[in-house]
Design an enzyme around this catalytic site. Sequence first.
Site, short mmCIF file in Angstrom:
data_model
loop_
_atom_site.label_atom_id
_atom_site.label_comp_id
_atom_site.label_asym_id
_atom_site.label_seq_id
_atom_site.Cartn_x
_atom_site.Cartn_y
_atom_site.Cartn_z
N ARG A 61 26.18 -1.73 33.23
CA ARG A 61 24.94 -0.96 33.39
C ARG A 61 25.08 0.46 32.84
NH1 ARG A 61 24.20 0.53 38.19
NH2 ARG A 61 24.66 -1.50 39.10
N TYR A 114 -0.38 5.91 24.03
CA TYR A 114 -0.12 4.50 24.32
C TYR A 114 -0.59 4.19 25.74
CZ TYR A 114 2.46 0.12 24.57
OH TYR A 114 2.79 -1.20 24.70
N LYS A 211 9.50 -1.17 17.58
CA LYS A 211 8.65 -1.05 16.40
C LYS A 211 9.51 -0.84 15.15
CE LYS A 211 5.73 -1.29 19.80
NZ LYS A 211 5.13 -0.13 20.45
C1 LIG Z 1 4.89 0.22 21.83
C2 LIG Z 1 4.88 1.64 22.19
C3 LIG Z 1 5.40 2.07 23.41
C4 LIG Z 1 5.98 1.10 24.42
O1 LIG Z 1 7.15 0.53 23.93
P1 LIG Z 1 7.68 -0.93 24.39
O2 LIG Z 1 8.93 -1.06 23.59
O3 LIG Z 1 6.62 -1.92 24.05
O4 LIG Z 1 7.92 -0.84 25.85
C5 LIG Z 1 5.40 3.43 23.68
N1 LIG Z 1 4.89 4.32 22.81
C6 LIG Z 1 4.34 3.94 21.63
C7 LIG Z 1 3.79 4.96 20.72
C8 LIG Z 1 4.32 2.59 21.29
O5 LIG Z 1 3.79 2.20 20.13
#
Ligand SMILES: *Cc1c(COP(=O)(O)O)cnc(C)c1O
Length: 395
Positions: A61, A114, A211
Amino acid sequence: MSNQSSKRGEATSAVHAGELRQQEANAITTPIYQTSTFWFENSQQVIDYQEGRTDREEYGRYGNPTWRAVERKLSELEGGEESVLFASGMCAATTTFMALLPVGSHLIVTSDCYRRTRQFIDQFLKRMGVEVSVIEPGSTQAFADAIVPNTTMFFTESPTNPYLRVVDVPACVEVANKHGVKVVIDSTFATPVNHRPLQDGAHLVLHSATKYLSGHNDLLAGTLTGDSDVVDVVRKALGVLGGIIDSHGAWLLLRGLKTLAIRMRSHNANGQAVAEYLEKHPKVRKVWYPGLASHPDHEVATRQMLGFGGVVTFEIETDLDGAIRFVDATRIPYQAPSLGGVESLIELPVTMSFWDYPKEERQKLGITDSLVRFACGIEDQNDLIADLEQALEKV
Ligand SMILES: *Cc1c(COP(=O)(O)O)cnc(C)c1O
């Protein structure tokens, strides 16, 4: 041992930073350390570790050598001292908030955000005794005006989702530093290839590595980078809250990061070409893309960023039925939430993220029925444009 140097180019850093040349069996890639714990040969080793005399792993962890390689790579790419990984972007944001915002503190956030981040702030942080002010992303003055004596943090995306508003980071940092306010940038839409908020003076930079950083639509992860003293506070909170990435996910992220620079060049080129094409199309009412002169933050974006990413938001001259006909007629992009992977994705924010909102609420947020978010992948731009062309004929 580690190939570290802050002077080399981003493509070289993306490939080599953080990787140890000397691996077991002279392997080129960093292994997946699939172990939950790490053993000590005797009690003296335990004591040496507890007293900080040895640098080693203890329990899963708190980290493992596969994560460390990703953390080092990202630190070099962002130009920060230290990075920490999380199970998701949401976990990065929530852990950072919980670690750094004491009861009675005040947080400033931007209106375009978001959705789940906003939900955490509204539903949980307020309950935890944190006051919140929401400001327009485009105005440094609005930020300065929102600061009160207990303001602890300014948290914003740049560019924001879905309108790709760009925050003037150096200007905000100058104001923030006068009041001891930490500036935290969710740089998911930019990546260190297009913008390095820490070099503009921001205190922390956060990513949904789901992303662009991982880039292949195949894993969820989050990251935070900044000065060691602050990142360590968040890392310790993560060790308690436990939202950690597994070593296989960390390894996929490490692999994805190696091609970040070349992928971003393609996302940037596709985003710009698609935005310019859509802006000239008679059935398109409005296009939001920071690389267009018509975008409200074009000037700041041009000063602050090296590229504008692959996401293009636009409104079609039609109603919800027409917008649905358009999206359903596209053949190359998948209709899916998310962005930043090699495959193009398309969505109507109204059906994907805001369907449960009353229409007036949606309208207040600017989420109209014919708003489209197109996240360009790395396909050939002529094919993407030809696909949009044939789908727009269905409107
Ligand atoms: C997708 C996204 C998040 C959340 O991220 P996850 O990996 O889906 O938990 C936060 N901020 C932005 C700008 C995002 O595009």
